[in-house]
Design a protein around this motif. Structure first.
Motif, mmCIF file in Angstrom:
data_model
loop_
_atom_site.group_PDB
_atom_site.id
_atom_site.type_symbol
_atom_site.label_atom_id
_atom_site.label_comp_id
_atom_site.label_asym_id
_atom_site.label_seq_id
_atom_site.Cartn_x
_atom_site.Cartn_y
_atom_site.Cartn_z
ATOM 1 N N ILE A 1 -11.808 -0.309 -4.376
ATOM 2 C CA ILE A 1 -11.665 0.240 -3.157
ATOM 3 C C ILE A 1 -11.126 -0.543 -1.904
ATOM 4 O O ILE A 1 -10.154 -0.253 -1.300
ATOM 5 N N THR A 2 -11.457 -1.604 -2.086
ATOM 6 C CA THR A 2 -11.186 -2.784 -1.025
ATOM 7 C C THR A 2 -9.554 -3.192 -1.341
ATOM 8 O O THR A 2 -8.887 -3.056 -0.143
ATOM 9 N N VAL A 3 -9.343 -3.275 -2.459
ATOM 10 C CA VAL A 3 -7.626 -3.650 -2.662
ATOM 11 C C VAL A 3 -6.810 -2.132 -2.287
ATOM 12 O O VAL A 3 -5.936 -2.272 -1.637
ATOM 13 N N ALA A 4 -7.307 -0.994 -2.614
ATOM 14 C CA ALA A 4 -6.628 0.239 -2.034
ATOM 15 C C ALA A 4 -6.649 0.350 -0.743
ATOM 16 O O ALA A 4 -5.511 0.659 -0.343
ATOM 17 N N GLY A 5 -7.689 0.144 -0.242
ATOM 18 C CA GLY A 5 -7.471 0.237 1.221
ATOM 19 C C GLY A 5 -6.950 -0.601 2.007
ATOM 20 O O GLY A 5 -6.096 -0.433 2.923
ATOM 21 N N PHE A 6 -6.915 -2.069 1.356
ATOM 22 C CA PHE A 6 -5.790 -2.929 1.942
ATOM 23 C C PHE A 6 -4.431 -2.580 2.020
ATOM 24 O O PHE A 6 -3.711 -2.738 2.763
ATOM 25 N N LEU A 7 -4.043 -2.270 0.678
ATOM 26 C CA LEU A 7 -2.613 -1.924 0.551
ATOM 27 C C LEU A 7 -2.208 -0.687 1.130
ATOM 28 O O LEU A 7 -1.118 -0.493 1.698
ATOM 29 N N ALA A 8 -3.174 0.283 1.406
ATOM 30 C CA ALA A 8 -2.868 1.650 2.146
ATOM 31 C C ALA A 8 -2.558 1.266 3.582
ATOM 32 O O ALA A 8 -1.493 1.904 4.195
ATOM 33 N N GLU A 9 -3.245 0.257 4.093
ATOM 34 C CA GLU A 9 -2.964 -0.016 5.766
ATOM 35 C C GLU A 9 -1.828 -0.997 5.697
ATOM 36 O O GLU A 9 -1.128 -0.896 6.590
ATOM 37 N N VAL A 10 -1.541 -2.073 4.717
ATOM 38 C CA VAL A 10 -0.721 -3.080 4.830
ATOM 39 C C VAL A 10 0.710 -2.755 4.266
ATOM 40 O O VAL A 10 1.545 -2.877 4.754
ATOM 41 N N GLY A 11 0.593 -1.880 3.269
ATOM 42 C CA GLY A 11 1.958 -1.444 2.394
ATOM 43 C C GLY A 11 2.193 -2.703 1.647
ATOM 44 O O GLY A 11 1.262 -3.380 1.097
ATOM 45 N N ASP A 12 3.531 -2.945 1.236
ATOM 46 C CA ASP A 12 4.049 -3.775 0.284
ATOM 47 C C ASP A 12 4.077 -5.049 0.855
ATOM 48 O O ASP A 12 4.528 -5.510 1.813
ATOM 49 N N LEU A 13 3.214 -5.953 0.319
ATOM 50 C CA LEU A 13 3.007 -7.225 0.532
ATOM 51 C C LEU A 13 4.123 -8.250 0.696
ATOM 52 O O LEU A 13 4.043 -9.373 1.701
ATOM 53 N N ASN A 14 5.188 -7.838 -0.075
ATOM 54 C CA ASN A 14 6.482 -8.467 -0.212
ATOM 55 C C ASN A 14 7.245 -8.499 1.509
ATOM 56 O O ASN A 14 8.344 -9.045 1.622
ATOM 57 N N ASN A 15 6.766 -7.162 2.176
ATOM 58 C CA ASN A 15 7.272 -7.160 3.520
ATOM 59 C C ASN A 15 7.040 -8.441 4.565
ATOM 60 O O ASN A 15 7.320 -8.346 5.605
ATOM 61 N N TYR A 16 5.820 -9.023 4.164
ATOM 62 C CA TYR A 16 5.264 -10.168 5.101
ATOM 63 C C TYR A 16 5.487 -11.688 4.352
ATOM 64 O O TYR A 16 5.370 -11.672 3.331
ATOM 65 N N ASP A 17 6.135 -12.437 5.236
ATOM 66 C CA ASP A 17 6.493 -13.633 4.874
ATOM 67 C C ASP A 17 5.136 -14.644 4.923
ATOM 68 O O ASP A 17 5.113 -15.486 4.484
ATOM 69 N N HIS A 18 4.076 -14.192 5.594
ATOM 70 C CA HIS A 18 3.076 -15.027 5.795
ATOM 71 C C HIS A 18 1.756 -14.139 6.012
ATOM 72 O O HIS A 18 1.864 -13.020 6.620
ATOM 73 N N GLY A 19 0.617 -14.679 5.511
ATOM 74 C CA GLY A 19 -0.561 -13.839 5.946
ATOM 75 C C GLY A 19 -0.989 -13.756 7.359
ATOM 76 O O GLY A 19 -1.617 -12.761 7.711
ATOM 77 N N GLN A 20 -0.536 -14.760 8.103
ATOM 78 C CA GLN A 20 -0.905 -14.438 9.569
ATOM 79 C C GLN A 20 -0.182 -13.286 10.112
ATOM 80 O O GLN A 20 -0.763 -12.764 11.190
ATOM 81 N N GLN A 21 0.783 -12.815 9.572
ATOM 82 C CA GLN A 21 1.470 -11.376 10.025
ATOM 83 C C GLN A 21 0.385 -10.239 10.004
ATOM 84 O O GLN A 21 0.342 -9.406 10.629
ATOM 85 N N ILE A 22 -0.221 -10.254 8.580
ATOM 86 C CA ILE A 22 -1.255 -9.389 8.534
ATOM 87 C C ILE A 22 -2.335 -9.633 9.486
ATOM 88 O O ILE A 22 -3.023 -8.490 9.844
ATOM 89 N N ILE A 23 -2.741 -10.646 9.862
ATOM 90 C CA ILE A 23 -4.143 -10.993 10.424
ATOM 91 C C ILE A 23 -3.689 -10.449 11.960
ATOM 92 O O ILE A 23 -4.431 -9.792 12.607
ATOM 93 N N ARG A 24 -2.394 -10.549 12.361
ATOM 94 C CA ARG A 24 -1.961 -9.881 13.893
ATOM 95 C C ARG A 24 -1.898 -8.361 13.723
ATOM 96 O O ARG A 24 -2.461 -7.619 14.489
ATOM 97 N N LEU A 25 -1.638 -7.811 12.260
ATOM 98 C CA LEU A 25 -1.617 -6.452 12.242
ATOM 99 C C LEU A 25 -3.017 -5.974 12.228
ATOM 100 O O LEU A 25 -3.127 -4.821 12.966
#
Length: 432
Positions: free
Chosen positions: A302-326
């Motif tokens: 559930i955590t992984v599914a919810g994370f990917l549902a909000e973030v989308g494809d992780l390859n669109n982010y060069d760094h985790g900091q981008q997701i932190i700001r998101l």
């Protein structure tokens, strides 16, 4: 795009050139308004009023392309204020036309509208120009609309959240029913949603029904489907509390119908949740990196599914900091001169993603040794110790970086991914 804010801002500003047509649009439910400017803020042409249908969107695309040809603009940037869900079809349509869609912060639109005409006036026509000016100054972001399996995942996880909320409401209403008609029931069945309890609620909902049947008949009914866990002692206890029940006796016919209806809703929502999660699991099987992300102790599907549902494809982010700001977990500070204010998180991001991460981290500080050690280190270190909640917020950012690394590089979880070799050694030395 670079993940550091200064570099991102510079890239957004340089993205708007002399050959760029900047279009701002105020989005409503049925009728939208769009206005266009160049990179200096000079308005080009007249505004475009268009309807939220195929004809209206085609009119908008034609208007922008003709305006670009008239003024020698070879590039179009279209921006909106994402205050609702009405812009989703519009954004998808324009992206298919090869037109870049960006979004501006609604808070920025509200704060800068007086710069347009030195007036508090608010209108769709004015907001469209304000949005266009914010875009040409680089005050925009590029939305990452989910596609393919990520689009399905977002819809399903949003649906799961709504169904879960409905299920919680139904459980509360059933508890309310017991408080009125059979308050002693919870003393016999601590968890009323167990199999034997549900059989009782359906067959003998009121205390009078149990008294009329007797303990032996109630037990015989249980044994038709439940072989273990309930016996004559439980049946006799239920009979005893039914005899002495203080529950309401008036309105018995309506009470039975009410409970029957609530149990029907309870079954429906449970079946829907099971069906939704079955589809979610099938989608997760086809997403690279999910298996590796699930190797993190304390992180479930559930955590992984919810994370990917909000973030989308992780390859669109060069760094985790981008997701932190998101997620709105980046730090903010209010300081001036010698005064240094307290820091906190900005909360200028997706609240659903923040809540998901916080709920995931709380059990991880008990079950995941690396996160447990970091939590203890953050809260007990000699210099600048964090409060417990501050530590959990910091660990949310750590979890984002771990999931991003495992998902993009597709490698198994290792405690070093969380603490790093130097920090891991320091914590071990402190523990010793």
């Amino acid at each position: 795009m670079k993940h550091k804010l200064k570099q991102k801002q510079n890239q957004r500003i340089t993205r708007i050139t002399d050959s760029t047509l900047v279009v701002g649009a105020d989005i409503a439910k049925k009728i939208h308004v769009a206005r266009a400017v160049d990179f200096r803020g000079i308005e080009l042409g007249k505004d475009c009023v268009f309807h939220n249908d195929q004809g209206g969107l085609t009119k908008l695309a034609t208007w922008m392309k003709e305006l670009g040809q008239t003024h020698g603009k070879t590039d179009i940037v279209f921006g909106i204020e994402p205050t609702g869900h009405y812009w989703f079809p519009l954004a998808a349509f324009l992206q298919e036309q090869g037109i870049q869609v960006v979004v501006v912060n609604p808070h920025h639109v509200s704060k800068t509208k007086e710069l347009e005409d030195n007036s508090q006036t608010k209108s769709d026509y004015k907001d469209a120009k304000v949005i266009a000016d914010l875009i040409r100054n680089g005050k925009y972001s590029e939305p990452k609309l989910p596609t393919k399996e990520y689009a399905d995942l977002r819809i399903l996880m949003n649906l799961r959240e709504k169904v879960s909320a409905s299920l919680t409401q139904v459980k509360g209403r059933i508890g309310n029913w017991f408080d009125r008609f059979f308050p002693e029931y919870i003393g016999v069945f601590k968890d009323w949603d167990g199999k034997a309890s549900l059989m009782t609620m359906r067959a003998f909902p009121l205390p009078a029904d149990i008294v009329a049947k007797g303990a032996r008949d109630v037990l015989a009914h249980w044994k038709t489907d439940v072989k273990r866990g309930v016996g004559i002692k439980r049946a006799e206890k239920l009979y005893a509390v039914a005899v002495a029940s203080i529950g309401l006796v008036e309105g018995a016919v309506a009470a039975r119908m009410e409970l029957h209806t609530l149990l029907g809703q309870f079954d429906l929502f449970n079946d829907q949740l099971e069906s939704i999660m079955g589809q979610v699991m099938r989608i997760l099987e086809n997403i690279p990196g999910v298996i590796q992300m699930l190797t993190v102790p304390g992180v479930g599907a559930i955590t992984v599914a919810g994370f990917l549902a909000e973030v989308g494809d992780l390859n669109n982010y060069d760094h985790g900091q981008q997701i932190i700001r998101l997620a709105g977990l980046n730090l903010k500070e209010n300081s001036s001169g010698k005064r240094k204010g307290k820091t906190g998180i900005s909360k200028r991001g997706r609240s659903r993603l923040r809540a998901l991460l916080y709920r995931a981290v709380m059990p991880m500080v008990a079950k995941n040794e690396a996160f447990k050690s970091l939590h203890k280190h953050y809260t007990t270190r000699s210099q600048n110790p964090l409060k417990k909640k501050q530590s959990l917020i910091a660990l949310c950012g750590k979890l984002i970086r771990v999931l991003h690394t495992l998902g993009t590089k597709q490698r198994e979880y290792n405690a070093i991914d969380v603490m790093g070799p130097v920090r891991s050694y320091q914590i071990q030395q402190e523990a010793a």
